[in-house]
Design a protein around this motif. Structure first.
Motif, PDB file in Angstrom:
ATOM      1  N   ARG A 110       0.825  -1.209   0.000  1.00 60.72           N
ATOM      2  CA  ARG A 110       0.000   0.000   0.000  1.00 60.72           C
ATOM      3  C   ARG A 110       0.859   1.259   0.000  1.00 60.72           C
ATOM      4  O   ARG A 110       1.964   1.276   0.563  1.00 60.72           O
ATOM      5  CB  ARG A 110      -0.941   0.013   1.203  1.00 60.72           C
ATOM      6  N   PRO A 111       0.368   2.323  -0.636  1.00 59.00           N
ATOM      7  CA  PRO A 111       1.123   3.580  -0.643  1.00 59.00           C
ATOM      8  C   PRO A 111       1.225   4.150   0.762  1.00 59.00           C
ATOM      9  O   PRO A 111       0.320   3.967   1.585  1.00 59.00           O
ATOM     10  CB  PRO A 111       0.285   4.485  -1.560  1.00 59.00           C
ATOM     11  N   SER A 112       2.319   4.819   1.051  1.00 59.80           N
ATOM     12  CA  SER A 112       2.525   5.346   2.404  1.00 59.80           C
ATOM     13  C   SER A 112       3.273   6.675   2.324  1.00 59.80           C
ATOM     14  O   SER A 112       3.762   7.078   1.275  1.00 59.80           O
ATOM     15  CB  SER A 112       3.313   4.348   3.253  1.00 59.80           C
ATOM     16  N   GLY A 113       3.347   7.346   3.460  1.00 60.47           N
ATOM     17  CA  GLY A 113       4.060   8.625   3.526  1.00 60.47           C
ATOM     18  C   GLY A 113       3.194   9.679   4.175  1.00 60.47           C
ATOM     19  O   GLY A 113       2.002   9.483   4.425  1.00 60.47           O
ATOM     20  N   ILE A 114       3.793  10.814   4.432  1.00 57.51           N
ATOM     21  CA  ILE A 114       3.090  11.870   5.158  1.00 57.51           C
ATOM     22  C   ILE A 114       1.968  12.492   4.332  1.00 57.51           C
ATOM     23  O   ILE A 114       1.113  13.191   4.881  1.00 57.51           O
ATOM     24  CB  ILE A 114       4.072  12.979   5.616  1.00 57.51           C
ATOM     25  N   ALA A 115       1.950  12.233   3.039  1.00 62.39           N
ATOM     26  CA  ALA A 115       0.883  12.797   2.195  1.00 62.39           C
ATOM     27  C   ALA A 115      -0.467  12.155   2.486  1.00 62.39           C
ATOM     28  O   ALA A 115      -1.514  12.740   2.211  1.00 62.39           O
ATOM     29  CB  ALA A 115       1.223  12.619   0.724  1.00 62.39           C
ATOM     30  N   TYR A 116      -0.429  10.945   3.067  1.00 62.75           N
ATOM     31  CA  TYR A 116      -1.661  10.188   3.256  1.00 62.75           C
ATOM     32  C   TYR A 116      -2.234  10.352   4.667  1.00 62.75           C
ATOM     33  O   TYR A 116      -1.502  10.461   5.649  1.00 62.75           O
ATOM     34  CB  TYR A 116      -1.422   8.700   2.982  1.00 62.75           C
ATOM     35  N   GLN A 117      -3.557  10.318   4.727  1.00 59.52           N
ATOM     36  CA  GLN A 117      -4.259  10.335   6.000  1.00 59.52           C
ATOM     37  C   GLN A 117      -3.954   9.044   6.768  1.00 59.52           C
ATOM     38  O   GLN A 117      -4.067   7.946   6.214  1.00 59.52           O
ATOM     39  CB  GLN A 117      -5.772  10.435   5.734  1.00 59.52           C
ATOM     40  N   PRO A 118      -3.551   9.125   8.043  1.00 58.07           N
ATOM     41  CA  PRO A 118      -3.351   7.902   8.830  1.00 58.07           C
ATOM     42  C   PRO A 118      -4.628   7.058   8.851  1.00 58.07           C
ATOM     43  O   PRO A 118      -5.733   7.599   8.995  1.00 58.07           O
ATOM     44  CB  PRO A 118      -3.015   8.441  10.227  1.00 58.07           C
ATOM     45  N   PHE A 119      -4.459   5.750   8.701  1.00 57.66           N
ATOM     46  CA  PHE A 119      -5.613   4.849   8.593  1.00 57.66           C
ATOM     47  C   PHE A 119      -5.318   3.589   9.410  1.00 57.66           C
ATOM     48  O   PHE A 119      -5.018   2.534   8.859  1.00 57.66           O
ATOM     49  CB  PHE A 119      -5.846   4.511   7.123  1.00 57.66           C
ATOM     50  N   PRO A 120      -5.425   3.669  10.744  1.00 54.93           N
ATOM     51  CA  PRO A 120      -5.051   2.542  11.603  1.00 54.93           C
ATOM     52  C   PRO A 120      -5.796   1.247  11.303  1.00 54.93           C
ATOM     53  O   PRO A 120      -5.266   0.155  11.547  1.00 54.93           O
ATOM     54  CB  PRO A 120      -5.384   3.050  13.013  1.00 54.93           C
ATOM     55  N   TYR A 121      -7.007   1.354  10.777  1.00 57.15           N
ATOM     56  CA  TYR A 121      -7.778   0.142  10.486  1.00 57.15           C
ATOM     57  C   TYR A 121      -7.018  -0.809   9.568  1.00 57.15           C
ATOM     58  O   TYR A 121      -7.180  -2.033   9.662  1.00 57.15           O
ATOM     59  CB  TYR A 121      -9.128   0.505   9.853  1.00 57.15           C
ATOM     60  N   LEU A 122      -6.173  -0.271   8.687  1.00 59.66           N
ATOM     61  CA  LEU A 122      -5.434  -1.142   7.776  1.00 59.66           C
ATOM     62  C   LEU A 122      -4.443  -2.027   8.525  1.00 59.66           C
ATOM     63  O   LEU A 122      -4.123  -3.128   8.068  1.00 59.66           O
ATOM     64  CB  LEU A 122      -4.729  -0.305   6.708  1.00 59.66           C
ATOM     65  N   ASP A 123      -3.944  -1.560   9.674  1.00 59.11           N
ATOM     66  CA  ASP A 123      -3.101  -2.420  10.518  1.00 59.11           C
ATOM     67  C   ASP A 123      -3.947  -3.522  11.152  1.00 59.11           C
ATOM     68  O   ASP A 123      -3.512  -4.679  11.246  1.00 59.11           O
ATOM     69  CB  ASP A 123      -2.418  -1.596  11.610  1.00 59.11           C
ATOM     70  N   PHE A 124      -5.144  -3.162  11.591  1.00 62.37           N
ATOM     71  CA  PHE A 124      -6.069  -4.161  12.137  1.00 62.37           C
ATOM     72  C   PHE A 124      -6.370  -5.219  11.083  1.00 62.37           C
ATOM     73  O   PHE A 124      -6.325  -6.427  11.359  1.00 62.37           O
ATOM     74  CB  PHE A 124      -7.358  -3.478  12.595  1.00 62.37           C
ATOM     75  N   LEU A 125      -6.658  -4.787   9.853  1.00 63.05           N
ATOM     76  CA  LEU A 125      -6.967  -5.719   8.776  1.00 63.05           C
ATOM     77  C   LEU A 125      -5.768  -6.596   8.446  1.00 63.05           C
ATOM     78  O   LEU A 125      -5.916  -7.798   8.158  1.00 63.05           O
ATOM     79  CB  LEU A 125      -7.425  -4.937   7.542  1.00 63.05           C
ATOM     80  N   THR A 126      -4.568  -6.025   8.503  1.00 59.50           N
ATOM     81  CA  THR A 126      -3.353  -6.817   8.287  1.00 59.50           C
ATOM     82  C   THR A 126      -3.247  -7.916   9.334  1.00 59.50           C
ATOM     83  O   THR A 126      -2.890  -9.069   9.021  1.00 59.50           O
ATOM     84  CB  THR A 126      -2.106  -5.917   8.331  1.00 59.50           C
ATOM     85  N   GLY A 127      -3.551  -7.584  10.569  1.00 59.31           N
ATOM     86  CA  GLY A 127      -3.550  -8.590  11.625  1.00 59.31           C
ATOM     87  C   GLY A 127      -4.542  -9.706  11.357  1.00 59.31           C
ATOM     88  O   GLY A 127      -4.238 -10.893  11.554  1.00 59.31           O
ATOM     89  N   ILE A 128      -5.721  -9.341  10.877  1.00 61.29           N
ATOM     90  CA  ILE A 128      -6.754 -10.331  10.571  1.00 61.29           C
ATOM     91  C   ILE A 128      -6.272 -11.315   9.516  1.00 61.29           C
ATOM     92  O   ILE A 128      -6.366 -12.538   9.689  1.00 61.29           O
ATOM     93  CB  ILE A 128      -8.044  -9.631  10.078  1.00 61.29           C
ATOM     94  N   VAL A 129      -5.745 -10.796   8.409  1.00 57.86           N
ATOM     95  CA  VAL A 129      -5.368 -11.697   7.313  1.00 57.86           C
ATOM     96  C   VAL A 129      -4.134 -12.528   7.666  1.00 57.86           C
ATOM     97  O   VAL A 129      -3.999 -13.671   7.222  1.00 57.86           O
ATOM     98  CB  VAL A 129      -5.180 -10.920   5.983  1.00 57.86           C
TER      99      VAL A 129
END
Length: 495
Positions: free
Chosen positions: A273-292
């Motif tokens: 996934r794209p990352s960097g300070i340009a993007y809005q923080p989205f903690p749910y994607l870490d949760f989803l990573t944990g799930i998968v």
């Protein structure tokens, strides 16, 4: 009144009243760039572009709409109720500004509808159902009126389609009752048809810029409302043309892959996934990573869940994250750590989200059977052969009568159905229905629902109807609203 006097009078009004009273709706290049930034989740960039537009073109009626879009996605990604309460006050101010705009523009009613609908969708996350119902009613009325005035304005169908799909599969409850009071009803098939038509045709029209938004809502409907078997194929088809620099694309693709048995693909999408300070923080994607990761029985998933809990400022998935951490400890044989996380599930977090409510129920229940837990996770990840091999080593009598034995039948049924063994799945499901009909668990009700789906696919509509009704008749179990809504949707199809 002479022409000269009329000209003088209009000029006088322009002087004594603010210019925004005569605002146009100019979706210019700057607004387009801001809109695109929002849908890539580059919210700070969007805010800067909107601020520039305010300086250059302060009377542009698109400004309050774009500001609301920004707040909407900010609230979706932060999941913060405090921020929701802080930003909510801007809603009425923005609607007032838009209402002073050009009434002959197709964006005049559309923008008001969008703001109402966005706040209704956010409000529903915090169980503010009555106010959400009023906003949905208002949005629906505005869109229908706009459709009559501007039948060629394709964007009307986006909101009308979403409302139809959402209301057409809404489970019984406070929101449905409130909407019934306002006389608002929906039709799932109609809504999905509208959104599918838009996703297919919008790129060929002058409204191509709104394609990503249509796809965003269409995927939400297919994956989270309709639980459609077409969700994966449609999502991957329609998101393919969206830029890989869009973090929202990551979210849509990873979510649908995780929910539809494409676990390895979800992992790959999340890792890239794209990352960097340009993007809005989205903690749910870490949760989803944990799930998968955990669905693959990869216990390094704990780092993803912990990162989510550390960075999350929202109210949802806290209990569910701790429940998954408890499972990791249990499967690793650390009973002390398991008990510690179970204690957190009981004490920490909120109960707005269905997953968190279910997590609390499971934390207050007896310890799960490790074999069944592994089978559950492997199934959720789409590792059907591995799950089948695991359960094939056991017979029903090896599991305690009641919850565990019913779950064994249910898991066997889900796995066999996914492997194309529908005849065996029907036997397993029937055993699950018979074994756990009076229990508080969802296994029996969902088994009846799945039997209905198998018979519907076989065009045995009489039997499908019977099992959909059985699913509906079972009460007081987990996921009751969701299972009942799906069963009622099935009944409407087979009728």
């Amino acid at each position: 009144m002479s022409k000269n006097y009329r000209r003088y009078f209009v000029g006088f009004l322009m002087v004594i009243f603010p210019m925004h009273l005569f605002a146009s709706f100019d979706f210019n290049a700057n607004c387009l760039k801001a809109y695109q930034s929002i849908f890539e989740l580059k919210l700070n960039s969007a805010r800067q572009l909107i601020a520039n537009e305010k300086k250059v073109n302060p009377s542009n009626g698109m400004i309050p709409l774009l500001e609301n879009y920004t707040d909407y996605f900010y609230l979706l990604t932060t999941d913060s109720k405090d921020e929701f309460e802080r930003l909510e006050k801007y809603k009425s101010r923005r609607l007032d500004l838009i209402s002073e705009g050009d009434k002959n523009s197709p964006y005049y009613l559309y923008a008001q509808a969008e703001i109402n609908l966005q706040w209704a969708l956010i409000r529903g996350r915090y169980e503010e159902y009555f106010t959400a119902a009023r906003e949905i009613k208002r949005a629906h009325s505005l869109l229908l009126e706009n459709q009559k005035k501007f039948p060629g304005f394709h964007l009307n169908l986006k909101g009308i389609g979403l409302i139809n799909a959402f209301l057409g599969n809404l489970p019984d409850g406070i929101l449905k009752s409130a909407l019934a009071t306002f006389g608002v009803k929906g039709n799932m098939g109609v809504g999905i048809g509208m959104l599918d038509q838009l996703a297919e045709n919008l790129p060929k029209s002058k409204y191509e810029a709104f394609y990503e938004e249509v796809v965003f809502y269409y995927v939400f409907v297919l994956n989270d409302i309709a639980h459609s078997p077409l969700a994966y194929d449609k999502t991957m088809k329609y998101t393919a043309r969206i830029s890989d620099q869009s973090l929202l694309k990551t979210y849509l693709q990873a979510s649908v892959c995780a929910k539809n048995g494409s676990n390895d693909e979800a992992l790959k999408i999340l890792a890239g996934r794209p990352s960097g300070i340009a993007y809005q923080p989205f903690p749910y994607l870490d949760f989803l990573t944990g799930i998968v990761k955990l669905n693959k029985l990869d216990y390094t998933a704990s780092s993803s869940f912990n990162r989510f809990l550390q960075q999350n400022k929202g109210v949802n998935y806290i209990r569910d994250a701790n429940l998954h951490l408890s499972w990791i400890s249990l499967l690793k044989g650390d009973k002390e750590a398991y008990n510690g996380f179970i204690s957190k599930v009981r004490k920490e977090g909120y109960l707005f989200q269905e997953k968190d409510k279910q997590a609390l129920k499971e934390a207050n229940d007896v310890t799960p059977d490790k074999v069944l837990l592994k089978a559950r996770l492997l199934f959720d990840g789409g590792y059907y052969s591995q799950a089948n091999s695991l359960l094939a080593k056991f017979i029903p009598s090896q599991f305690i009568q009641g919850r565990d034995r019913t779950e064994f039948f249910y898991r066997s049924g889900r796995i066999n159905a996914s492997l194309g063994k529908d005849d065996q799945a029907l036997i397993d499901y029937q055993n699950a229905v018979d074994s756990g009909r009076t229990l508080k668990y969802y296994f029996s009700a969902n088994a009846a629902l799945q039997m209905g789906k198998i018979y519907e696919a076989r065009k045995n509509y009489s039997k499908a109807k019977d099992f959909y009704n059985i699913a509906i008749q079972m009460k007081g179990h987990d996921y009751e609203s969701s299972i009942e809504a799906q069963a009622k949707s099935g009944l409407s199809r087979v009728k």
